[in-house]
Design an enzyme around this catalytic site. Sequence first.
Site, PDB file in Angstrom:
ATOM      1  N   ASP A   1       0.160  25.712  19.092  1.00 35.81           N
ATOM      2  CA  ASP A   1      -0.991  25.879  18.190  1.00 35.81           C
ATOM      3  C   ASP A   1      -2.072  26.656  18.940  1.00 35.81           C
ATOM      4  OD1 ASP A   1      -2.671  25.546  15.896  1.00 35.81           O
ATOM      5  OD2 ASP A   1      -3.633  23.808  16.808  1.00 35.81           O
ATOM      6  N   SER A   2      -3.087  27.080  18.203  1.00 35.47           N
ATOM      7  CA  SER A   2      -4.231  27.734  18.840  1.00 35.47           C
ATOM      8  C   SER A   2      -5.001  26.735  19.711  1.00 35.47           C
ATOM      9  CB  SER A   2      -5.167  28.274  17.764  1.00 35.47           C
ATOM     10  OG  SER A   2      -5.544  27.203  16.902  1.00 35.47           O
TER      11      SER A   2
ATOM     12  N   CYS B   1       0.934  25.529  13.513  1.00 35.27           N
ATOM     13  CA  CYS B   1      -0.317  26.194  13.170  1.00 35.27           C
ATOM     14  C   CYS B   1      -0.072  26.957  11.872  1.00 35.27           C
ATOM     15  CB  CYS B   1      -0.693  27.164  14.298  1.00 35.27           C
ATOM     16  SG  CYS B   1      -2.118  28.199  13.927  1.00 35.27           S
TER      17      CYS B   1
ATOM     18  N   GLU C   1     -11.519  19.615  17.143  1.00 34.68           N
ATOM     19  CA  GLU C   1     -11.356  19.850  18.592  1.00 34.68           C
ATOM     20  C   GLU C   1     -12.278  18.908  19.372  1.00 34.68           C
ATOM     21  OE1 GLU C   1      -9.686  22.168  20.798  1.00 34.68           O
ATOM     22  OE2 GLU C   1      -8.373  22.671  19.122  1.00 34.68           O
TER      23      GLU C   1
ATOM     24  N   CYS D   1      -4.407  23.152   7.543  1.00 38.25           N
ATOM     25  CA  CYS D   1      -4.662  23.506   8.947  1.00 38.25           C
ATOM     26  C   CYS D   1      -4.304  22.264   9.743  1.00 38.25           C
ATOM     27  CB  CYS D   1      -6.135  23.854   9.141  1.00 38.25           C
ATOM     28  SG  CYS D   1      -6.627  23.952  10.883  1.00 38.25           S
TER      29      CYS D   1
ATOM     30  N   HIS E   1      -5.281  21.114  12.399  1.00 38.96           N
ATOM     31  CA  HIS E   1      -6.403  20.364  12.990  1.00 38.96           C
ATOM     32  C   HIS E   1      -6.896  19.254  12.058  1.00 38.96           C
ATOM     33  CE1 HIS E   1      -6.771  23.615  15.938  1.00 38.96           C
ATOM     34  NE2 HIS E   1      -7.641  22.861  16.596  1.00 38.96           N
TER      35      HIS E   1
HETATM   36  N1  DGL Z   1      -4.516  24.669  13.696  1.00 39.46           N
HETATM   37  C1  DGL Z   1      -4.496  25.959  13.131  1.00 39.46           C
HETATM   38  C2  DGL Z   1      -3.912  26.001  11.741  1.00 39.46           C
HETATM   39  O1  DGL Z   1      -3.124  25.159  11.383  1.00 39.46           O
HETATM   40  C3  DGL Z   1      -5.605  26.932  13.303  1.00 39.46           C
HETATM   41  C4  DGL Z   1      -6.973  26.552  13.705  1.00 39.46           C
HETATM   42  C5  DGL Z   1      -7.704  27.777  14.198  1.00 39.46           C
HETATM   43  O2  DGL Z   1      -7.444  28.138  15.350  1.00 39.46           O
HETATM   44  O3  DGL Z   1      -8.463  28.389  13.426  1.00 39.46           O
HETATM   45  O4  DGL Z   1      -4.179  26.897  11.002  1.00 39.46           O
END
Ligand code: DGL
Length: 255
Positions: free
Chosen positions: A8-9, A73, A151, A184, A186
């Site tokens: 993931d990012s 992600c 985060e 997302c 996150h």
């Molecule tokens: N967790 C990521 C997603 O599912 C991206 C979050 C990000 O870096 O903007 O899209």
Amino acid sequence: MSHILVFDSGIGGTSVLSHLRYRFQNSTFSYVMDNAFLPYGLQPQELIKLRIKGLIVWQEQYLSNVDMIVIACNTASTYALEEARKHTQIPIIGVVPAIKPAAYSSQTKHIALLATPATSNNTYTQKLIHDFAGGCKVEILHSTELVRIAEHFYWHSTLDQAALCEELKQLHIPYSVDRLVLGCTHFPLIADNIKECLPDHIELVDSGKAIANRAVSLLGKQEINIEKAPLKEVKFYATAPVLDSKEEVALISFS
Ligand code: DGL
């Protein structure tokens, strides 16, 4: 025993990792975050494709015997899944917004997608909505602030509930919406807090469990409850230093 790479990012992919660890209790996990380019949701598609290619080259060089790559992600998956598959024979699972189950289970046939700006606006997502939410009205919403809040919550275990509710309030989710797709990875990390800000009738839908099911069918086995052994450690890697880390994180670079 398999070795699964989760990417993931940032830390969002741990919401998928937890489902995978439950299903593959004897597996080795490597978790790579490209936090040098976080948030991905504000990055152009070309850059994300390059980063994913870089990840694949890196893992071939530095990790051994990866059996499966999970791009945990939505942004990277909707932008670069095909690109990723061009560069390796290792099976890759992408995580994309759970539009299908949300549309299917909605009573009001009015759902909302909450994702990053990149995921909300891309053609892959439009196609998902077109193919799987035909009978539904779909609100397409985005937030980068929620990525930042998640985060912060992961690394510091604190969350500003009022700021979170304020962010959700300004999205103006219509009352007739009864399913909110957390598009997302996150967002499931702060799902309980998100729920607190929303009316009770809105159910949150994410892809974590379905991804673990897909992984089981792809690897053809699962390692659940074997001798109730403690879960194996996950090895964390990051492309930028992580301050106040609660995990041991190895700094890496790929381009
Ligand atoms: N967790 C990521 C997603 O599912 C991206 C979050 C990000 O870096 O903007 O899209």
